[in-house]
Write a protein that holds these residues in place. Structure first.
Motif, PDB file in Angstrom:
ATOM      1  N   THR A 315       0.824  -1.206   0.000  1.00 58.95           N
ATOM      2  CA  THR A 315       0.000   0.000   0.000  1.00 58.95           C
ATOM      3  C   THR A 315       0.859   1.258   0.000  1.00 58.95           C
ATOM      4  O   THR A 315       0.472   2.284  -0.579  1.00 58.95           O
ATOM      5  CB  THR A 315      -0.956   0.001   1.212  1.00 58.95           C
ATOM      6  OG1 THR A 315      -0.215  -0.258   2.412  1.00 58.95           O
ATOM      7  CG2 THR A 315      -2.024  -1.055   1.055  1.00 58.95           C
ATOM      8  N   ALA A 316       2.047   1.195   0.626  1.00 60.05           N
ATOM      9  CA  ALA A 316       2.964   2.337   0.563  1.00 60.05           C
ATOM     10  C   ALA A 316       3.441   2.555  -0.873  1.00 60.05           C
ATOM     11  O   ALA A 316       3.560   3.698  -1.339  1.00 60.05           O
ATOM     12  CB  ALA A 316       4.156   2.098   1.487  1.00 60.05           C
ATOM     13  N   ALA A 317       3.709   1.456  -1.589  1.00 61.37           N
ATOM     14  CA  ALA A 317       4.111   1.565  -2.994  1.00 61.37           C
ATOM     15  C   ALA A 317       2.984   2.143  -3.834  1.00 61.37           C
ATOM     16  O   ALA A 317       3.220   2.927  -4.769  1.00 61.37           O
ATOM     17  CB  ALA A 317       4.523   0.190  -3.522  1.00 61.37           C
ATOM     18  N   ILE A 318       1.747   1.782  -3.514  1.00 62.94           N
ATOM     19  CA  ILE A 318       0.596   2.323  -4.239  1.00 62.94           C
ATOM     20  C   ILE A 318       0.528   3.836  -4.074  1.00 62.94           C
ATOM     21  O   ILE A 318       0.355   4.582  -5.049  1.00 62.94           O
ATOM     22  CB  ILE A 318      -0.707   1.662  -3.748  1.00 62.94           C
ATOM     23  CG1 ILE A 318      -0.779   0.212  -4.220  1.00 62.94           C
ATOM     24  CG2 ILE A 318      -1.932   2.428  -4.242  1.00 62.94           C
ATOM     25  CD1 ILE A 318      -1.931  -0.572  -3.637  1.00 62.94           C
ATOM     26  N   MET A 319       0.664   4.302  -2.836  1.00 64.11           N
ATOM     27  CA  MET A 319       0.581   5.742  -2.597  1.00 64.11           C
ATOM     28  C   MET A 319       1.733   6.482  -3.276  1.00 64.11           C
ATOM     29  O   MET A 319       1.550   7.575  -3.824  1.00 64.11           O
ATOM     30  CB  MET A 319       0.574   6.015  -1.093  1.00 64.11           C
ATOM     31  CG  MET A 319      -0.700   5.542  -0.408  1.00 64.11           C
ATOM     32  SD  MET A 319      -0.860   6.213   1.254  1.00 64.11           S
ATOM     33  CE  MET A 319      -1.197   7.927   0.907  1.00 64.11           C
ATOM     34  N   THR A 320       2.928   5.893  -3.250  1.00 64.68           N
ATOM     35  CA  THR A 320       4.076   6.512  -3.932  1.00 64.68           C
ATOM     36  C   THR A 320       3.815   6.639  -5.429  1.00 64.68           C
ATOM     37  O   THR A 320       4.090   7.672  -6.047  1.00 64.68           O
ATOM     38  CB  THR A 320       5.346   5.677  -3.695  1.00 64.68           C
ATOM     39  OG1 THR A 320       5.597   5.569  -2.293  1.00 64.68           O
ATOM     40  CG2 THR A 320       6.550   6.310  -4.370  1.00 64.68           C
ATOM     41  N   ALA A 321       3.256   5.593  -6.019  1.00 67.16           N
ATOM     42  CA  ALA A 321       2.947   5.626  -7.451  1.00 67.16           C
ATOM     43  C   ALA A 321       1.848   6.631  -7.759  1.00 67.16           C
ATOM     44  O   ALA A 321       1.875   7.292  -8.801  1.00 67.16           O
ATOM     45  CB  ALA A 321       2.540   4.233  -7.921  1.00 67.16           C
ATOM     46  N   ASN A 322       0.854   6.753  -6.851  1.00 63.10           N
ATOM     47  CA  ASN A 322      -0.193   7.759  -7.035  1.00 63.10           C
ATOM     48  C   ASN A 322       0.400   9.145  -7.209  1.00 63.10           C
ATOM     49  O   ASN A 322      -0.007   9.915  -8.086  1.00 63.10           O
ATOM     50  CB  ASN A 322      -1.125   7.785  -5.815  1.00 63.10           C
ATOM     51  CG  ASN A 322      -2.048   6.590  -5.728  1.00 63.10           C
ATOM     52  OD1 ASN A 322      -2.644   6.373  -4.695  1.00 63.10           O
ATOM     53  ND2 ASN A 322      -2.157   5.808  -6.778  1.00 63.10           N
ATOM     54  N   LEU A 323       1.375   9.452  -6.340  1.00 64.38           N
ATOM     55  CA  LEU A 323       1.993  10.772  -6.378  1.00 64.38           C
ATOM     56  C   LEU A 323       2.844  10.961  -7.635  1.00 64.38           C
ATOM     57  O   LEU A 323       3.016  12.075  -8.120  1.00 64.38           O
ATOM     58  CB  LEU A 323       2.852  10.977  -5.123  1.00 64.38           C
ATOM     59  CG  LEU A 323       2.088  10.992  -3.794  1.00 64.38           C
ATOM     60  CD1 LEU A 323       3.056  11.038  -2.619  1.00 64.38           C
ATOM     61  CD2 LEU A 323       1.123  12.165  -3.730  1.00 64.38           C
ATOM     62  N   SER A 324       3.378   9.862  -8.150  1.00 64.54           N
ATOM     63  CA  SER A 324       4.229   9.933  -9.343  1.00 64.54           C
ATOM     64  C   SER A 324       3.428   9.969 -10.626  1.00 64.54           C
ATOM     65  O   SER A 324       3.932  10.408 -11.674  1.00 64.54           O
ATOM     66  CB  SER A 324       5.169   8.717  -9.385  1.00 64.54           C
ATOM     67  OG  SER A 324       5.927   8.607  -8.202  1.00 64.54           O
ATOM     68  N   CYS A 325       2.184   9.510 -10.568  1.00 65.97           N
ATOM     69  CA  CYS A 325       1.420   9.295 -11.791  1.00 65.97           C
ATOM     70  C   CYS A 325       1.112  10.594 -12.535  1.00 65.97           C
ATOM     71  O   CYS A 325       1.200  10.642 -13.760  1.00 65.97           O
ATOM     72  CB  CYS A 325       0.117   8.559 -11.468  1.00 65.97           C
ATOM     73  SG  CYS A 325      -0.831   8.134 -12.932  1.00 65.97           S
ATOM     74  N   GLY A 326       0.743  11.662 -11.794  1.00 67.77           N
ATOM     75  CA  GLY A 326       0.379  12.908 -12.450  1.00 67.77           C
ATOM     76  C   GLY A 326       1.471  13.437 -13.360  1.00 67.77           C
ATOM     77  O   GLY A 326       1.233  13.670 -14.558  1.00 67.77           O
ATOM     78  N   PRO A 327       2.695  13.642 -12.851  1.00 71.12           N
ATOM     79  CA  PRO A 327       3.775  14.121 -13.722  1.00 71.12           C
ATOM     80  C   PRO A 327       4.093  13.165 -14.872  1.00 71.12           C
ATOM     81  O   PRO A 327       4.373  13.595 -15.990  1.00 71.12           O
ATOM     82  CB  PRO A 327       4.971  14.238 -12.759  1.00 71.12           C
ATOM     83  CG  PRO A 327       4.365  14.400 -11.404  1.00 71.12           C
ATOM     84  CD  PRO A 327       3.111  13.599 -11.434  1.00 71.12           C
ATOM     85  N   LEU A 328       4.037  11.849 -14.601  1.00 70.48           N
ATOM     86  CA  LEU A 328       4.337  10.879 -15.654  1.00 70.48           C
ATOM     87  C   LEU A 328       3.283  10.924 -16.758  1.00 70.48           C
ATOM     88  O   LEU A 328       3.604  10.880 -17.948  1.00 70.48           O
ATOM     89  CB  LEU A 328       4.429   9.472 -15.063  1.00 70.48           C
ATOM     90  CG  LEU A 328       5.650   9.172 -14.195  1.00 70.48           C
ATOM     91  CD1 LEU A 328       5.516   7.803 -13.530  1.00 70.48           C
ATOM     92  CD2 LEU A 328       6.930   9.229 -15.032  1.00 70.48           C
ATOM     93  N   ALA A 329       2.019  10.986 -16.359  1.00 70.87           N
ATOM     94  CA  ALA A 329       0.940  11.033 -17.353  1.00 70.87           C
ATOM     95  C   ALA A 329       0.981  12.335 -18.141  1.00 70.87           C
ATOM     96  O   ALA A 329       0.684  12.360 -19.343  1.00 70.87           O
ATOM     97  CB  ALA A 329      -0.412  10.865 -16.666  1.00 70.87           C
ATOM     98  N   LYS A 330       1.366  13.424 -17.462  1.00 74.04           N
ATOM     99  CA  LYS A 330       1.454  14.699 -18.154  1.00 74.04           C
ATOM    100  C   LYS A 330       2.549  14.658 -19.222  1.00 74.04           C
ATOM    101  O   LYS A 330       2.410  15.228 -20.301  1.00 74.04           O
ATOM    102  CB  LYS A 330       1.736  15.811 -17.147  1.00 74.04           C
ATOM    103  CG  LYS A 330       1.713  17.215 -17.746  1.00 74.04           C
ATOM    104  CD  LYS A 330       1.887  18.268 -16.669  1.00 74.04           C
ATOM    105  CE  LYS A 330       1.812  19.666 -17.267  1.00 74.04           C
ATOM    106  NZ  LYS A 330       1.976  20.714 -16.224  1.00 74.04           N
ATOM    107  N   ARG A 331       3.634  13.956 -18.917  1.00 75.88           N
ATOM    108  CA  ARG A 331       4.768  13.903 -19.848  1.00 75.88           C
ATOM    109  C   ARG A 331       4.581  12.852 -20.939  1.00 75.88           C
ATOM    110  O   ARG A 331       4.888  13.093 -22.112  1.00 75.88           O
ATOM    111  CB  ARG A 331       6.053  13.619 -19.069  1.00 75.88           C
ATOM    112  CG  ARG A 331       7.296  13.584 -19.943  1.00 75.88           C
ATOM    113  CD  ARG A 331       8.554  13.520 -19.121  1.00 75.88           C
ATOM    114  NE  ARG A 331       9.745  13.514 -19.958  1.00 75.88           N
ATOM    115  CZ  ARG A 331      10.990  13.500 -19.500  1.00 75.88           C
ATOM    116  NH1 ARG A 331      11.197  13.503 -18.183  1.00 75.88           N
ATOM    117  NH2 ARG A 331      12.019  13.490 -20.319  1.00 75.88           N
TER     118      ARG A 331
END
Length: 483
Positions: A315-331
């Motif tokens: 679940t910690a990995a899930i939350m970390t990926a959540n935070l990373s997803c916005g910039p990655l999807a934008k790029r």
């Protein structure tokens, strides 16, 4: 600030009230998984009975989610939120006081109805409390993050409560939280006053009834097939009822002037693809959470608190990926992130296959991290792709469809994987768990394929708007009430 706008303090307290409701709804999805062993010891129920404890909640949550948003439009979201929270509290007390498994299941069903009323109306309260667009965006992010935190900490909180106070405490704790939430809402949340000529969505009663019948009979067939067999009269009857209700639902929605599910949206490839991805990703994730909870406690003899802690890296990995997803999807675009996330999650679960025989948690923790990070990328990117696939007038309906599809996927995952693994005390449980992992891998490969062929390459316009905590099962991103 106009007199009609709430003060800064009231806005913050209104946000707190909305977050409290969202948190308890999410907690009650995840904490019960850790209680399965305790419930089995107390009630002596079968695996299908334990599945009903989890799926009774998810079933009503999924079935009523598309309609409860319109209740806020009709009767004021503040009022619906308080009624839903009160219903949730009463049902939670009934869960904790249950003396039979049947009573617990019935109470969980009522809990699910309360949850379906809480989630869309809580976000409506946030929207109303923060009229400024910039402040509203921050408030919605905090609301979503509260759900994500509840998802991450749910198994741990459940484990601690069960270990120290018994399984009933995971339900009783909801009551004082609900009292606080209702009071804060009454004192601080603004009421919605509608103009007399303002249009209102009608309540699709026929569609709602048929949706409940279809989902209920389908769930019953899958769960009861484990004990009764696929050839039993009950299971066959449920499957026939499911088919009839589904056909009738489609026909009713086609004829309705204001359907709860506008079928024309499925003519858009990206909309259909993301809906199916929602089913598949929750099928894999929640199905495996259920069977691994049984595995940790029944096969590896973990206590509830240790079993809860075992899920914390994922679940910690899930939350970390959540935070990373916005910039990655934008790029890179939602499509690329979806393919990457689905592939990572599939690889993580695939790597877990040989490790379950090791008897060592350290043999699976790295795979849990990879799978969790992949799941954490998929859900917000999927949300972004869904919202990009519809016009602004259908965003509420689209997000409701996505959340309902995810709840349906979780429901099917728990039922199917419970059917695959069989009795937790059986010698074949571990081999059944490996089969369930194989099904999860196949579902995630399906997500990658749907992403590759069903999502447009340019689906990146709304990436920055995806909630940070998009993995919450009953869903931050899907809670926007229909207009």
């Amino acid at each position: 600030m106009s007199q009609s706008e709430p003060s800064t303090a009231k806005r913050k307290l209104s946000l707190l009230a909305a977050c409290l409701g969202f948190v308890v709804v999410i907690l009650d999805v995840s904490v019960v998984n850790v209680a399965t062993d305790a419930l089995s010891k107390d009630f002596g129920g079968s695996l299908s009975g334990l599945e009903w404890v989890i799926n009774g909640y998810t079933l009503t949550f999924a079935a009523f989610l598309l309609s409860t948003g319109s209740l806020g439009d009709r009767f004021d979201p503040k009022r619906i939120y308080q009624v839903g929270f009160a219903l949730f509290a009463v049902a939670s007390f009934a869960c904790g006081a249950s003396t039979t498994l049947v009573a617990l299941i019935v109470s969980r069903v009522v809990q699910g109805l309360g949850a379906a009323m809480i989630v869309p109306s809580s976000l409506s309260i946030v929207n109303k409390s923060f009229p400024d667009a910039g402040e509203r965006a921050k408030a919605v992010s905090l609301w979503a993050a509260a759900g994500g935190l509840a998802l991450a900490l749910g198994p741990v909180v459940g484990g601690v409560l069960i270990d120290q106070l018994g399984w009933r405490s995971i339900f009783f704790v909801n009551v004082p939280i609900a009292v606080a939430g209702i009071w804060l809402t009454q004192a601080n949340a603004p009421a919605t006053v509608r103009a007399a000529d303002a249009p209102r969505r009608s309540f699709d009663l026929l569609g709602q009834v048929l949706a409940v019948v279809a989902l209920g009979t389908f769930t019953a067939a899958i769960i009861e097939a484990n004990g009764r067999g696929w050839g039993s009269a009950f299971v066959i009857g449920c499957l026939v009822a499911f088919a009839v209700a589904t056909i009738a639902f489609v026909a009713a929605e086609k004829r309705s002037s204001d359907p709860m599910l506008p079928l024309h949206l499925f003519g858009r490839k990206a909309f259909t693809s993301t809906s199916l991805i929602g089913v598949l990703v929750n099928f894999a994730f929640y199905g495996l959470i259920f069977v691994f909870s049984l595995f940790f406690q029944s096969v590896w003899d973990y206590s509830p608190i240790v079993a809860g802690l075992a899920f914390l890296p994922m679940t910690a990995a899930i939350m970390t990926a959540n935070l990373s997803c916005g910039p990655l999807a934008k790029r890179y675009g939602a499509r690329a992130v979806l393919i990457t996330g689905s592939s990572l999650a599939a690889l993580g679960y695939l790597g877990t296959l040989p490790a379950v025989h090791s008897g060592s948690y350290f043999a699976i923790v790295a795979q849990f991290l990879v799978a969790g990070f992949g799941i954490g990328l998929v859900v917000p990117a999927m949300t972004n792709a869904m919202l990009s696939a519809v016009d602004s007038g259908n965003i509420g309906i689209a997000s409701g469809v996505l959340n309902a599809s995810r709840q349906l996927g979780g429901l099917i995952g728990v039922a199917i994987m419970g059917l695959i693994v069989g009795d937790a005390k059986s010698d074949t449980f571990t081999s059944g768990l490996q089969t369930a992992l194989g099904w999860a891998v196949a579902a995630l490969v399906g997500c990658a394929l749907l992403s590759a062929f069903g999502i447009h390459r340019a689906a990146k316009a709304k990436a920055a708007a995806a909630p940070a905590a998009a993995t919450a099962p009953a869903a931050a991103k899907a809670a926007v009430p229909a207009k």
